[in-house]
Design a protein around this motif. Structure first.
Motif, PDB file in Angstrom:
ATOM      1  N   UNK A 260     -50.607 -41.563 -66.264  1.00  0.00           N
ATOM      2  CA  UNK A 260     -51.109 -42.394 -67.425  1.00  0.00           C
ATOM      3  C   UNK A 260     -52.765 -42.418 -67.037  1.00  0.00           C
ATOM      4  N   UNK A 261     -53.370 -41.818 -68.163  1.00  0.00           N
ATOM      5  CA  UNK A 261     -54.910 -41.955 -67.978  1.00  0.00           C
ATOM      6  C   UNK A 261     -55.528 -43.064 -68.798  1.00  0.00           C
ATOM      7  N   UNK A 262     -54.755 -43.590 -69.811  1.00  0.00           N
ATOM      8  CA  UNK A 262     -55.517 -44.697 -70.626  1.00  0.00           C
ATOM      9  C   UNK A 262     -55.514 -46.088 -70.063  1.00  0.00           C
ATOM     10  N   UNK A 461     -63.494 -28.632 -74.923  1.00  0.00           N
ATOM     11  CA  UNK A 461     -64.219 -29.272 -75.867  1.00  0.00           C
ATOM     12  C   UNK A 461     -64.787 -28.402 -76.863  1.00  0.00           C
ATOM     13  N   UNK A 462     -64.959 -27.098 -76.377  1.00  0.00           N
ATOM     14  CA  UNK A 462     -65.473 -26.088 -77.358  1.00  0.00           C
ATOM     15  C   UNK A 462     -64.289 -25.671 -78.256  1.00  0.00           C
ATOM     16  N   UNK A 534     -62.005 -37.048 -73.668  1.00  0.00           N
ATOM     17  CA  UNK A 534     -61.650 -38.388 -73.978  1.00  0.00           C
ATOM     18  C   UNK A 534     -63.055 -39.172 -73.842  1.00  0.00           C
ATOM     19  N   UNK A 535     -64.061 -38.546 -72.876  1.00  0.00           N
ATOM     20  CA  UNK A 535     -65.323 -39.465 -72.719  1.00  0.00           C
ATOM     21  C   UNK A 535     -66.344 -38.841 -73.693  1.00  0.00           C
ATOM     22  N   UNK A 540     -66.122 -36.566 -80.558  1.00  0.00           N
ATOM     23  CA  UNK A 540     -64.952 -36.692 -81.347  1.00  0.00           C
ATOM     24  C   UNK A 540     -64.319 -38.177 -81.605  1.00  0.00           C
ATOM     25  N   UNK A 541     -63.636 -38.253 -82.508  1.00  0.00           N
ATOM     26  CA  UNK A 541     -63.009 -39.351 -82.711  1.00  0.00           C
ATOM     27  C   UNK A 541     -61.539 -39.059 -82.662  1.00  0.00           C
TER      28      UNK A 541
END
Length: 574
Positions: A260-262, A461-462, A534-535, A540-541
């Motif tokens: 769990x990374x959130x 990301x790309x 995520x960072x 990005x939204x």
């Protein structure tokens, strides 16, 4: 001496018993198996007595003297042991569950397998005690100074260690399941093979800790410092990892099916076998140390050195991370960006051995002026001769290789309505719009069949940025589409339809499931992709979504809910 006679002496009371012991110091006392439960034996002298298997449950033993006594397998449940002296006693397998031990002395006592479950040690000094293989389940050890003490293979489950100091303690093989470690210091503790499942380790400093083989299932590791820690062969299922610091950690053979990374620790990211290690392990670093300086010919031959290493280990990707000055010379750091499916440990050993030979050859050239001159004159020819061979080798060995890629799948909506010339015109326009975008974002192994597109990227990301641009361009051109993206291992294979190298594997299949579940003009990314981007909230939204699988994939069944994210591009990466 008969036990009956000893019992009669004990019944006379403390003073009579102690006087008799003093007058008959040479008589050995054997009361094995005697039942002293509920008796008042406070102040009694049982020095060097054999009291193994005795029952002292609920007895009052305050101030009693057990120096050098044999208390193996004795029962002290609920007994009052306040101020009792257990120095140098044999207490293996003794049971002190819920006993009162305030002021009791256990220095040099043999406590292996001794049961201190639910004992409150508040106000009691434990320094000098050896708790190897002892049972301390549910014990209260609040504010205790336990620095450098030995708890190897001890049972500390559900133990209250609030504000305790366990610095440099030996906890190897200990069980701390569900223990309360609030404000507990573990810096320098040996945690190899420790069981820390269901414990809260958030905000702990575990940098440089040895957690090899540890059980960390369902641990809370949010904002924990694991820099340079060893978690080789550790078990990490169900851990919460938001904000964890992992620079320099070692996670060889780590086992993790989900994490769990959130921030709230409620959205699970699932991992295939060995995927966690491949995604989050620190890169292999090859150090090349050049005495005094890095010569120009050594600099110019670095690309050839890297090409040689990549050719020897097909599928790997190397890059020069840094060239640093240090005392006595220069250091070149080469990192492995992609292991190409090789065993990381064996690959690291082979690369470092091969690199050391190549480094020696470079250094030798400093002293061989003829060779150095010839090298400088022919380096261009060598490069031109060697590079085509590498390309030829790559083409021959490409099919069947396993790599880690970000995989994008896209499908046009309404393709089946087009017929004849309209279909050909639409597809021609569609491909004309897509190709320059794929080229701009350096997509690898793109394949277009009909109205569908598959492509891969070495950077998450790309890949997401490319997908967002494709969505925007196609939407403006009147081509509604759906896009799904996943990250993981894929296998390179030959596509008989397009006659090009194509991709297959679970990451491709999962991206296809997301693409089918996406709404029109929507880009859905998996949790694995989310973890890598995520960072980058400036670009990005990310909107969390839960979707129900229409078709199973991997270990996920049809109808099962999976977490993913809808991506909107805020601004371009380029």
């Amino acid at each position: 001496m008969e036990q009956a006679t000893l019992w009669d002496l004990i019944e006379l009371g403390k003073d009579a018993w102690n006087q008799w012991r003093n007058d008959n110091a040479n008589i050995s006392i054997n009361l094995t198996g005697a039942d002293f439960s509920n008796k008042d034996l406070s102040g009694f002298d049982f020095t060097e007595a054999n009291l193994s298997y005795c029952n002292f449950s609920k007895a009052d033993l305050e101030g009693a003297n057990f120096i050098s006594a044999n208390l193996q397998h004795a029962l002290f449940n609920f007994a009052n042991l306040g101020g009792a002296n257990f120095i140098a006693t044999e207490m293996a397998h003794a049971d002190l569950t819920l006993a009162i031990v305030k002021g009791a002395k256990f220095l040099t006592a043999q406590l292996a397998h001794c049961n201190f479950s639910y004992v409150d040690f508040t106000g009691h000094s434990l320094q000098g005690m050896d708790f190897r293989r002892a049972k301390l389940s549910g014990a209260v050890l609040r504010n205790q100074t336990l620095k450098s003490m030995n708890f190897a293979e001890a049972d500390l489950s559900q133990c209250d260690l609030t504000e305790a100091t366990l610095e440099d303690a030996n906890l190897q093989g200990a069980n701390l399941t569900g223990a309360n470690l609030t404000e507990c210091s573990l810096h320098g503790a040996l945690l190899k093979e420790v069981n820390l499942s269901y414990t809260d380790l958030s905000n702990k400093d575990l940098s440089n800790a040895n957690l090899a083989g540890a059980n960390l299932e369902h641990c809370d590791l949010r904002f924990t410092n694991l820099e340079n820690a060893s978690l080789n062969n550790a078990l990490l299922n169900g851990v919460k990892l938001h904000g964890v610091m992992i620079s320099g950690w070692s996670i060889k053979s780590i086992r993790c099916e989900q994490a769990f990374w959130d921030n709230e620790g409620i959205i699970a990211t699932r991992y295939r076998s060995n995927e966690f290690e491949k995604l989050y392990s620190e890169s292999i670093v090859i150090d090349l140390r050049y005495e005094k300086f890095l010569a120009p010919h050594e600099m110019s031959s670095l690309p050839i050195l890297i090409e040689h290493l990549e050719a020897r280990h097909w599928g790997i990707k190397l890059r020069v991370k840094a060239i640093e000055e240090e005392a006595g010379g220069n250091r070149v750091k080469i990192v492995v960006e992609d292991t190409g499916g090789h065993n990381a440990e064996m690959l690291e050993q082979d690369l470092k051995e091969e690199a050391s030979h190549l480094l020696a050859a470079q250094i030798t050239m400093r002293r061989d002026h003829r060779l150095l001159r010839e090298f400088k004159e022919s380096i261009a020819q060598v490069k031109n001769h060697f590079w085509p061979q590498l390309l030829e080798m790559a083409a021959e060995n490409e099919v069947g290789q396993m790599r880690v890629f970000t995989v994008m799948l896209m499908d046009l909506k309404g393709f089946s309505r087009w017929k004849g010339d309209e279909l050909n015109e639409k597809l021609s326009l569609f491909r004309g719009l897509i190709k320059p975008i794929l080229k701009r974002w350096k997509a690898t192994y793109p394949n277009m069949e009909g109205d569908s597109l598959r492509a891969s990227f070495q950077n998450a990301s790309v890949g997401v940025a490319c997908a967002c641009m494709i969505r925007n361009v196609l939407d403006a051109a009147g081509f509604p589409c759906r896009i799904g993206i996943d990250l993981g291992e894929v296998t390179l294979q030959h596509n008989e339809v397009t006659d090009k190298t194509d991709l297959s594997g679970e990451a491709v299949n999962f991206a296809a499931r997301l693409e089918c579940l996406a709404n029109v003009d929507e880009v859905l990314v998996s949790e694995r992709v989310w973890h890598h981007i995520r960072r980058q909230e400036d670009y990005f939204m990310l909107e969390p979504r839960s979707v129900k699988l229409e078709k199973g994939v991997g270990n996920l069944r049809a109808g099962e809910l999976v977490h993913c994210y809808r991506v909107t591009m805020k601004k371009s990466l380029l």
